[in-house]
Design a protein around this motif. Sequence first.
Motif, PDB file in Angstrom:
ATOM      1  N   ILE A   1      -0.826  11.597   3.107  1.00  0.00           N
ATOM      2  CA  ILE A   1      -1.931  10.692   2.816  1.00  0.00           C
ATOM      3  C   ILE A   1      -2.636  11.149   1.543  1.00  0.00           C
TER       4      ILE A   1
ATOM      5  N   SER B   1      -7.417   4.818  -1.497  1.00  0.00           N
ATOM      6  CA  SER B   1      -6.176   5.442  -1.933  1.00  0.00           C
ATOM      7  C   SER B   1      -5.101   5.503  -0.858  1.00  0.00           C
ATOM      8  N   ALA B   2      -5.424   5.148   0.374  1.00  0.00           N
ATOM      9  CA  ALA B   2      -4.425   5.103   1.451  1.00  0.00           C
ATOM     10  C   ALA B   2      -4.883   4.113   2.509  1.00  0.00           C
TER      11      ALA B   2
ATOM     12  N   MET C   1       0.601   4.102  -2.832  1.00  0.00           N
ATOM     13  CA  MET C   1       0.427   5.541  -2.597  1.00  0.00           C
ATOM     14  C   MET C   1       1.424   6.359  -3.419  1.00  0.00           C
TER      15      MET C   1
ATOM     16  N   GLU D   1       0.832  -1.207   0.000  1.00  0.00           N
ATOM     17  CA  GLU D   1       0.000   0.000   0.000  1.00  0.00           C
ATOM     18  C   GLU D   1       0.866   1.256   0.000  1.00  0.00           C
TER      19      GLU D   1
ATOM     20  N   THR E   1       0.080   6.483  -6.819  1.00  0.00           N
ATOM     21  CA  THR E   1      -1.045   7.409  -6.893  1.00  0.00           C
ATOM     22  C   THR E   1      -0.570   8.861  -6.900  1.00  0.00           C
TER      23      THR E   1
ATOM     24  N   SER F   1      -3.647  15.899  -1.240  1.00  0.00           N
ATOM     25  CA  SER F   1      -2.496  15.462  -0.458  1.00  0.00           C
ATOM     26  C   SER F   1      -2.644  15.988   0.965  1.00  0.00           C
TER      27      SER F   1
END
Length: 886
Positions: A489, A547-548, A396, A392, A399, A521
Amino acid sequence: MRTEQPKMITLSDYRLPDYLINETHLTFELFEDYALVHARLLMQRNPHLDAHLPLLALDGQHLELVSIAVDGQPLSAVDYRLSDSHLELQPRQNTFELSSTVRIEPQKNTALEGLYKSSGMFCTQCEAQGFRKITYYLDRPDVMSRFTTTIHAEKKRYPILLSNGNPIADGEDEHGRHWATWEDPFKKPAYLFAIVAGDLWCVEDSFTTMSGRAVALRIYVEPENIDKCQHAMDSLKNAMRWDEEVYGREYDLDIFMIVAVNDFNMGAMENKGLNIFNSSCVLAKAETATDAAHQRVEGVVAHEYFHNWSGNRVTCRDWFQLSLKEGFTVFRDSEFSADMNSRVVKRIEDVAYLRTHQFAEDAGPMAHPVRPAQYMEISNFYTLTIYEKGAEVVRMLHTLLGADTFRKGSDLYFERHDGQAVTCDDFIAAMEAVSGIDLEQFKRWYSQAGTPELQVSDSYDAATQTYQLQVKQSCPDTPEQSNKLPFVIPLSMALLNKQGAALPLQLQGESAAVLDERVLSVTEAEQTFTFINVAEQPLPSLLRGFSAPVQLRFDYSRDDLLFLLQHDTDGFNRWEAGQQLALQVLEEVVGQIYDTDEPMFDTRLVDVFAVLLQQEDLDPAMLAEFLALPSTGYIIEQYVHADPLAIYQAREHVSNQLAFALKEPMLARYQALRKASLETPYVAQATDFARRRLQNMLLAYLMRTEDLDILDACVDQFGVADNMTERLAALACLVNSPFTAETEQALESFAERFADDPLVMDQWFSVQAAAGLPNGLERVLHLLHHPAFSIKNPNKVRAVVGAFSTQNTPNFHAIDGSGYAFLADKVIKLDALNPQMAARMLSPLTRWQRFDLHHQEMMQIQLKRIRSCNDLSADLFEVLEKSLAV
């Protein structure tokens, strides 16, 4: 009771190795009751250090030293010092040749580390520190060497002799023995070393790389499994092609080999050119492996192949950097599987697993950062935090930077560090170099443990048409860490209007609206994002695509969740809305479970399920995900002190209510799907996986109604199915039903049919061990005496002990503590045989803080009982100490 404290290893104490090993020449003489290992090491003083010659300390465990020499001159006992863990001697010059011969007993190696025997074949597992059980060596990942390996063995028993790299010579010995020599042209650390010797059959194929080179592909298995390799071979070729297309990575040797073994602590091992797999991650055909098993084979084959670059050509400097190779490679295999199947469903599956299991790890006594600061036994840190959370973290980055920039960063990383042992900082530095973005704050994901929480609230001003998101981030204290600093994040989000359409997004200060989805962000403890030109009160869709890896808190009403479930344009968030709606309903029922025989629950859950069942154009895989209630494990994680029995009963109650309320549409859909299955030959592809997944989920719901016609349908599916997916699902429905006669008949016929297939029998064990009906422990104790069970085999232990302790909530968490006592008994027994497995099996008891006071007390009694035992392994000792220190 253990009297000595195992040594704690810390990242801050890392120093370069005093000596390097430029060449490693190994010769194995394999016999039935022992093996001789002859090692010739071409060594030198590390040129990056000062010129003085310190003591050389070689790692070694459970070795009988037969002889030792330096530059051809034998050493006497006064020239070196032996201990249980090291061989120490004083070199006299900067470069020298160290030769040794040791005697080992692979046949007695039940820990399955180093060289051992599995089903009559010799094989190895050297990661993380197994090579020191083969010969005296600098067993650390930053010591990389070129290996040449020769294996001698009896030809009749062991006609196949394999090692890393390319074969360069072979021949016959006297007395019916033969030999083969392999040379690996690429430097590697000892943990990537492998040999195999056995009576194996081979499935062969080839792959032409993007530069036009032909690579021979071979999968070696025992003869009876030769018809179960095609899916793994197809998966390997797909992975090789995908890695070329997506990452530009081409395979580098002339041959790539996979060997399936029955006794293996983990899933597989990426040894250079010679991957050794747990047979459960290789063998798959319709009649014996479920769809889930087929997908697991595809994913694991890809994972180990991808390691050729992200782990082998570029490896980790030390074991604290383990996620450098594992997190990156899990991300790569997840993306591969998403491309091969349904991207949204793959993401849902990954996140559901992460939140149920890794989040629990983050909240427990074994919580640690993605890059740990210290460890006692590195085998205890092959964790979900290293693998899943590590993936993950890489996601990130992908992303935040975008796919193109991330690819440029990975290219630079491989170019800079090919043939090196490096750190997580080196990976981040490559991403910084191509993006121009300072990622110093982002690196907190590597150093801070725990699952961050995002508390989000919103406000809308109709007069100014402005909409604000107020975001607060925090992270709970974890063992040895408090007062966490803010993370970076990525918060992917959209704003939906009353029709469910995504609105254009324009932040205050921007000159124009941008995409209808964007990534915010979040870098501060508290942050406000103000959107302008928002014509109506929107509903936010937050953390799209997950997404996080954070806990999101937003005060959605049940009507909000129903709206998102039906209208959100992000498939993951549609599913998430359904999960949160179901969770609210379940928590409401949990609060009533002891107060009434018939708890009330929100019928809107029934209504929305009914609507979904009528949507013929909805992907069956997605519908199956929508219909699946949150797991018991996930629900438990929502409580500070959970009553596992109340949660289990509440989930059973809601499941039963849904089954009765939706019986007719579920039955109609099941019958249509079953008809399609009967008319369609088995195919291991995404669309067929989806159809069978939904079909089996509906059957599980329908069997709750205890309707005799549905019982007949279940028995029929069990009897006539041409694939294990449908047969095992029907068996599970029967095992969890009150229909005793039909269940016993099905279990007996299944065991009789598949008695000679160990992997299928593992599934037979698991279905019974996980059954939540009364007297579950009694059934499990009976299974332990079955001829097909062996406590020395990790797959069997996972199938019975593991399934019972992780999937059988009512019996494992029995009010009298009998389930906990059972697990403690098995952990004690396992520790003497296989410390790695013992430490891993203990995990359910280490989470005692999560439960109500009674269950806490019962768990602690067993933890303390284990702790009082004599001669505990360091693996188990470390887990116990951390669990009881809280």
